[in-house]
Design a protein around this motif. Structure first.
Motif, PDB file in Angstrom:
ATOM      1  N   PRO A 192       0.836  -1.205   0.000  1.00  0.00           N
ATOM      2  CA  PRO A 192       0.000   0.000   0.000  1.00  0.00           C
ATOM      3  C   PRO A 192       0.868   1.251   0.000  1.00  0.00           C
ATOM      4  CG  PRO A 192       0.071  -0.980   2.186  1.00  0.00           C
ATOM      5  CD  PRO A 192       0.737  -1.955   1.262  1.00  0.00           C
ATOM      6  N   GLY A 193       0.304   2.351  -0.488  1.00  0.00           N
ATOM      7  CA  GLY A 193       1.061   3.593  -0.597  1.00  0.00           C
ATOM      8  C   GLY A 193       0.575   4.661   0.360  1.00  0.00           C
ATOM      9  N   LEU A 194       1.490   5.556   0.697  1.00  0.00           N
ATOM     10  CA  LEU A 194       1.203   6.706   1.548  1.00  0.00           C
ATOM     11  C   LEU A 194       1.885   7.931   0.959  1.00  0.00           C
ATOM     12  CD1 LEU A 194       1.824   5.130   5.097  1.00  0.00           C
ATOM     13  CD2 LEU A 194      -0.404   5.578   4.037  1.00  0.00           C
ATOM     14  N   ALA A 323      17.648  10.322   1.845  1.00  0.00           N
ATOM     15  CA  ALA A 323      17.565  11.391   2.847  1.00  0.00           C
ATOM     16  C   ALA A 323      18.814  11.465   3.702  1.00  0.00           C
ATOM     17  CB  ALA A 323      16.331  11.184   3.720  1.00  0.00           C
ATOM     18  N   GLY A 324      19.465  10.326   3.941  1.00  0.00           N
ATOM     19  CA  GLY A 324      20.667  10.318   4.764  1.00  0.00           C
ATOM     20  C   GLY A 324      20.364  10.477   6.251  1.00  0.00           C
ATOM     21  N   GLU A 325      21.408  10.469   7.046  1.00  0.00           N
ATOM     22  CA  GLU A 325      21.245  10.548   8.498  1.00  0.00           C
ATOM     23  C   GLU A 325      20.527  11.812   8.922  1.00  0.00           C
ATOM     24  OE1 GLU A 325      24.801   9.938  10.702  1.00  0.00           O
ATOM     25  OE2 GLU A 325      25.307   8.039   9.715  1.00  0.00           O
ATOM     26  N   ALA A 326      20.757  12.894   8.209  1.00  0.00           N
ATOM     27  CA  ALA A 326      20.118  14.158   8.575  1.00  0.00           C
ATOM     28  C   ALA A 326      18.605  14.105   8.416  1.00  0.00           C
ATOM     29  CB  ALA A 326      20.691  15.299   7.737  1.00  0.00           C
ATOM     30  N   GLY A 327      18.113  13.139   7.649  1.00  0.00           N
ATOM     31  CA  GLY A 327      16.679  13.036   7.436  1.00  0.00           C
ATOM     32  C   GLY A 327      15.936  12.328   8.547  1.00  0.00           C
ATOM     33  N   PHE A 328      16.663  11.623   9.433  1.00  0.00           N
ATOM     34  CA  PHE A 328      16.003  10.878  10.504  1.00  0.00           C
ATOM     35  C   PHE A 328      15.246  11.832  11.427  1.00  0.00           C
ATOM     36  CE2 PHE A 328      18.265   7.397   8.891  1.00  0.00           C
ATOM     37  CZ  PHE A 328      17.805   6.234   9.495  1.00  0.00           C
ATOM     38  N   GLY A 329      13.962  11.561  11.592  1.00  0.00           N
ATOM     39  CA  GLY A 329      13.107  12.390  12.430  1.00  0.00           C
ATOM     40  C   GLY A 329      12.458  13.544  11.702  1.00  0.00           C
ATOM     41  N   ASP A 330      12.918  13.840  10.466  1.00  0.00           N
ATOM     42  CA  ASP A 330      12.359  14.968   9.721  1.00  0.00           C
ATOM     43  C   ASP A 330      11.330  14.514   8.696  1.00  0.00           C
ATOM     44  OD1 ASP A 330      12.055  17.673   9.092  1.00  0.00           O
ATOM     45  OD2 ASP A 330      13.502  17.553   7.441  1.00  0.00           O
ATOM     46  N   TRP A 331      10.940  13.240   8.748  1.00  0.00           N
ATOM     47  CA  TRP A 331       9.949  12.729   7.812  1.00  0.00           C
ATOM     48  C   TRP A 331       8.797  12.094   8.576  1.00  0.00           C
ATOM     49  CZ3 TRP A 331      10.008  13.140   2.474  1.00  0.00           C
ATOM     50  CH2 TRP A 331      11.187  13.638   1.907  1.00  0.00           C
ATOM     51  N   ALA A 332       7.631  12.124   7.979  1.00  0.00           N
ATOM     52  CA  ALA A 332       6.447  11.450   8.508  1.00  0.00           C
ATOM     53  C   ALA A 332       5.601  11.011   7.323  1.00  0.00           C
ATOM     54  CB  ALA A 332       5.657  12.369   9.434  1.00  0.00           C
ATOM     55  N   VAL A 333       4.544  10.247   7.590  1.00  0.00           N
ATOM     56  CA  VAL A 333       3.664   9.792   6.519  1.00  0.00           C
ATOM     57  C   VAL A 333       2.210  10.046   6.893  1.00  0.00           C
ATOM     58  CG1 VAL A 333       5.201   8.038   5.549  1.00  0.00           C
ATOM     59  CG2 VAL A 333       3.701   7.437   7.457  1.00  0.00           C
ATOM     60  N   CYS A 334       1.395  10.257   5.857  1.00  0.00           N
ATOM     61  CA  CYS A 334      -0.052  10.334   6.012  1.00  0.00           C
ATOM     62  C   CYS A 334      -0.680   9.616   4.821  1.00  0.00           C
ATOM     63  CB  CYS A 334      -0.535  11.778   6.119  1.00  0.00           C
ATOM     64  SG  CYS A 334      -0.257  12.785   4.640  1.00  0.00           S
ATOM     65  N   GLU A 335      -2.002   9.423   4.854  1.00  0.00           N
ATOM     66  CA  GLU A 335      -2.647   8.654   3.797  1.00  0.00           C
ATOM     67  C   GLU A 335      -2.606   9.364   2.449  1.00  0.00           C
ATOM     68  OE1 GLU A 335      -3.854   9.337   6.784  1.00  0.00           O
ATOM     69  OE2 GLU A 335      -5.246   7.814   7.509  1.00  0.00           O
ATOM     70  N   GLY A 336      -2.702  10.680   2.424  1.00  0.00           N
ATOM     71  CA  GLY A 336      -2.731  11.413   1.171  1.00  0.00           C
ATOM     72  C   GLY A 336      -4.123  11.463   0.572  1.00  0.00           C
ATOM     73  N   PRO A 337      -4.248  11.959  -0.663  1.00  0.00           N
ATOM     74  CA  PRO A 337      -5.577  12.200  -1.272  1.00  0.00           C
ATOM     75  C   PRO A 337      -6.362  10.952  -1.626  1.00  0.00           C
ATOM     76  CG  PRO A 337      -3.841  13.465  -2.355  1.00  0.00           C
ATOM     77  CD  PRO A 337      -3.163  12.459  -1.499  1.00  0.00           C
ATOM     78  N   GLN A 338      -5.676   9.857  -1.991  1.00  0.00           N
ATOM     79  CA  GLN A 338      -6.360   8.634  -2.412  1.00  0.00           C
ATOM     80  C   GLN A 338      -5.553   7.412  -2.005  1.00  0.00           C
ATOM     81  OE1 GLN A 338      -6.881   9.697  -6.777  1.00  0.00           O
ATOM     82  NE2 GLN A 338      -8.849   8.703  -6.442  1.00  0.00           N
ATOM     83  N   PRO A 339      -6.223   6.290  -1.709  1.00  0.00           N
ATOM     84  CA  PRO A 339      -5.483   5.043  -1.470  1.00  0.00           C
ATOM     85  C   PRO A 339      -4.892   4.530  -2.774  1.00  0.00           C
ATOM     86  CG  PRO A 339      -7.836   4.628  -1.478  1.00  0.00           C
ATOM     87  CD  PRO A 339      -7.670   6.124  -1.553  1.00  0.00           C
ATOM     88  N   TYR A 340      -3.736   3.917  -2.702  1.00  0.00           N
ATOM     89  CA  TYR A 340      -3.109   3.353  -3.895  1.00  0.00           C
ATOM     90  C   TYR A 340      -2.097   2.309  -3.460  1.00  0.00           C
ATOM     91  CZ  TYR A 340       1.173   6.053  -2.947  1.00  0.00           C
ATOM     92  OH  TYR A 340       2.313   6.553  -2.371  1.00  0.00           O
ATOM     93  N   TYR A 341      -1.549   1.597  -4.397  1.00  0.00           N
ATOM     94  CA  TYR A 341      -0.450   0.676  -4.144  1.00  0.00           C
ATOM     95  C   TYR A 341       0.627   0.963  -5.173  1.00  0.00           C
ATOM     96  CZ  TYR A 341      -1.629  -1.985  -8.305  1.00  0.00           C
ATOM     97  OH  TYR A 341      -1.846  -2.340  -9.609  1.00  0.00           O
ATOM     98  N   TRP A 342       1.821   0.434  -4.923  1.00  0.00           N
ATOM     99  CA  TRP A 342       2.893   0.590  -5.906  1.00  0.00           C
ATOM    100  C   TRP A 342       3.836  -0.592  -5.780  1.00  0.00           C
ATOM    101  CZ3 TRP A 342       6.834   5.267  -6.088  1.00  0.00           C
ATOM    102  CH2 TRP A 342       7.595   5.177  -7.256  1.00  0.00           C
ATOM    103  N   GLY A 343       3.848  -1.398  -6.807  1.00  0.00           N
ATOM    104  CA  GLY A 343       4.840  -2.461  -6.875  1.00  0.00           C
ATOM    105  C   GLY A 343       4.455  -3.713  -6.121  1.00  0.00           C
ATOM    106  N   GLY A 344       5.459  -4.438  -5.707  1.00  0.00           N
ATOM    107  CA  GLY A 344       5.288  -5.726  -5.064  1.00  0.00           C
ATOM    108  C   GLY A 344       6.032  -6.805  -5.819  1.00  0.00           C
ATOM    109  N   THR A 345       6.452  -7.829  -5.100  1.00  0.00           N
ATOM    110  CA  THR A 345       7.234  -8.920  -5.673  1.00  0.00           C
ATOM    111  C   THR A 345       6.600 -10.247  -5.296  1.00  0.00           C
ATOM    112  OG1 THR A 345       9.261  -7.607  -5.491  1.00  0.00           O
ATOM    113  CG2 THR A 345       9.519  -9.968  -5.794  1.00  0.00           C
ATOM    114  N   TRP A 346       6.440 -11.119  -6.282  1.00  0.00           N
ATOM    115  CA  TRP A 346       5.834 -12.425  -6.065  1.00  0.00           C
ATOM    116  C   TRP A 346       6.802 -13.532  -6.442  1.00  0.00           C
ATOM    117  CZ3 TRP A 346       3.178  -8.099  -6.921  1.00  0.00           C
ATOM    118  CH2 TRP A 346       1.968  -7.909  -6.262  1.00  0.00           C
TER     119      TRP A 346
END
Length: 476
Positions: A192-194, A323-346
């Motif tokens: 699933p995507g965010l 993002a590198g080490e400096a990116g730790f703690g400076d990112w978060a996620v939310c659902e966004g405008p629509q549900p979606y998926y991207w990719g996957g391996t079977w």
């Protein structure tokens, strides 16, 4: 195996390009993976190649894939692993079976082309050269699970039952179910995507970095576009480039790409075109293309991009590295405008395998064993979203679970809300080519090099060249 059908379907049917669901680096995690078509040993692999070459007939398990992601999952989490070669070209199991890894990168359809050629040789190959398992992606899964092609065995043929798969997300089974209702592959992950966003930029633009409040500001496309204008006023780009929101639109199409011999461009695709044209004209994006240097750099600590649409694998295998080490703690996620998926391996068991029991055991352990899959998700270096509904619900409810990179946020809780909404009913064998060609055709339009009608004509030409059976393209 029906060689005539395999030849037509696997070699002639698809000569697709480079931007598959997982791209040329998305799941490599920044690691360069060398090509290895099994024809010759790479430098430093002579001893392990000799071990495989000298093994008793039927004791070599050949697994084909396009990068080292699945190789790492098996080596690290499959309990029957005894030893991994220093160069990782082989893995020895406790029963003496030698897994030989053949890795051919996805770029320019390289992986599919070489896999198709090898599958054509499957009947005549020596026991230790037969493909036993091969990996496939969402965008071309239907090509390999087709009942007439018959290159991927039904899971029931190797002893895997519906009960074994009962805790998996339904869509992960739907996409690898053939036209007769038979499941022919299985996955350890759901994707699933965010929307991943920079906390510091969100605070500057919206006055908050709280995921619930940011989600409220981005909960539909009108709101998302309004925030893009606010971000521009503050000196930021809302998105990096042309392709960033594409999967969110394409995964919400009302019908498959192709009906009979007609490509029917969904209104949702044109909504992406309209949005991207507006974002480009107004300076809401940085005119990058997926996986290019600008796109990668736009995820760095000094970048000015509000956020990126990412599915499960993308956060830990791509975003963290960019993002590198400096990116730790400076990112978060939310659902966004629509549900979606991207990719996957079977994982698919190859028709003609002489190691069906080992293939079955690997599949059961990595895609049906909840505790093993939860351990993959719980590993702080991986945190892959695994294909166990109950297991992910347990981690979603765990107050002690969180991502250090995301400032302690329990992103599994959000993914577990999106995953049940994934709908694969509109997937088709033409998805990879149509997705790639439509994006390629409209980049010149976004850059004012061609007008809308020319971009449409260019898409029509390229899609008919790729799929000669297509007779027309219908636009909304």
């Amino acid at each position: 195996m029906k060689k005539k059908i395999v030849g037509l379907m696997l070699i002639a049917a698809m000569a697709a390009g480079t931007l598959t669901a997982c791209g040329n680096s998305s799941k490599d995690g920044g690691v360069s993976v060398p090509a290895n078509d099994g024809s010759a040993a790479d430098e430093g692999t002579e001893d392990t190649e000799d071990a495989a070459a000298n093994a008793a007939p039927g004791t070599v398990l050949n697994i084909w894939c396009w990068n080292d992601e699945f190789q790492s999952r098996l080596n690290d989490f499959y309990p029957e692993v005894e030893e991994v070669a220093a160069d990782k070209s082989t893995t020895t199991l406790k029963d003496g079976t030698i897994i030989k890894w053949t890795i051919n990168p996805n770029q320019d359809n390289n992986y599919q082309d070489k896999l198709d050629e090898a599958l054509l040789r499957q009947d005549s190959a020596a026991e230790n050269d037969k493909i036993d398992m091969f990996l496939i992606e969402a965008d071309y899964a239907l090509k390999y699970v087709d009942a007439e092609a018959d290159v991927a065995l039904p899971l029931s043929d190797i002893g895997i039952t519906e009960e074994d798969l009962a805790d998996q997300y339904p869509y992960t089974k739907d996409i690898v179910t053939d036209e007769n209702g038979v499941v022919r592959a299985t996955s350890w992950q759901a994707t699933p995507g965010l929307f991943a966003y920079r906390r510091s930029i969100a605070k500057d633009v919206l006055g908050t970095d709280d995921p619930d409040e940011v989600q409220a500001a981005l909960s539909d496309w009108d709101k998302f576009n309004a925030v893009a204008a606010q971000a521009k006023e503050k000196g930021y780009f809302m998105l990096s480039g042309y392709d960033d929101s594409y999967r969110t639109f394409s995964n919400n199409m009302a019908a498959p790409w192709v009906e009979g011999t007609t490509v029917k461009v969904d209104p949702n695709i044109m909504a992406w075109v309209d949005q991207t044209k507006t974002f480009t004209e107004n300076g809401y994006n940085n005119k990058s293309s997926l996986w290019d240097d600008t796109w990668t750099n736009d995820q760095g600590a000094d970048a000015k991009v509000f956020g990126f649409f990412y599915s499960t694998w993308g956060i830990n295998f791509t975003l963290v590295g960019n993002a590198g080490e400096a990116g730790f703690g400076d990112w978060a996620v939310c659902e966004g405008p629509q549900p979606y998926y991207w990719g996957g391996t079977w994982m698919a068991a190859a028709n003609g395998t002489d190691n069906a029991d080992q293939v079955k055991d690997i599949m059961l352990a990595l895609t049906c064993n909840k505790e093993i899959m939860k351990s993959i998700t719980s590993d702080p270096e991986i945190q892959d979203y695994t294909n166990t509904v109950s297991g992910m619900q347990e981690l979603a409810a765990d107050p002690n679970y969180g991502s250090e990179f995301l400032g302690g946020q329990n992103h599994i809780a959000l993914f577990s809300e999106v995953a049940p909404n994934i709908d694969m009913s509109n997937v088709s064998p033409y998805d990879q080519g149509c997705n790639e060609k439509i994006q390629q055709a409209f980049k010149d339009y976004f850059d004012r090099n061609v007008d809308m009608d020319t971009a449409k004509a260019n898409f029509e030409t390229s899609i008919k060249e790729l799929y000669p059976e297509i007779t027309e393209v219908v636009w909304p």
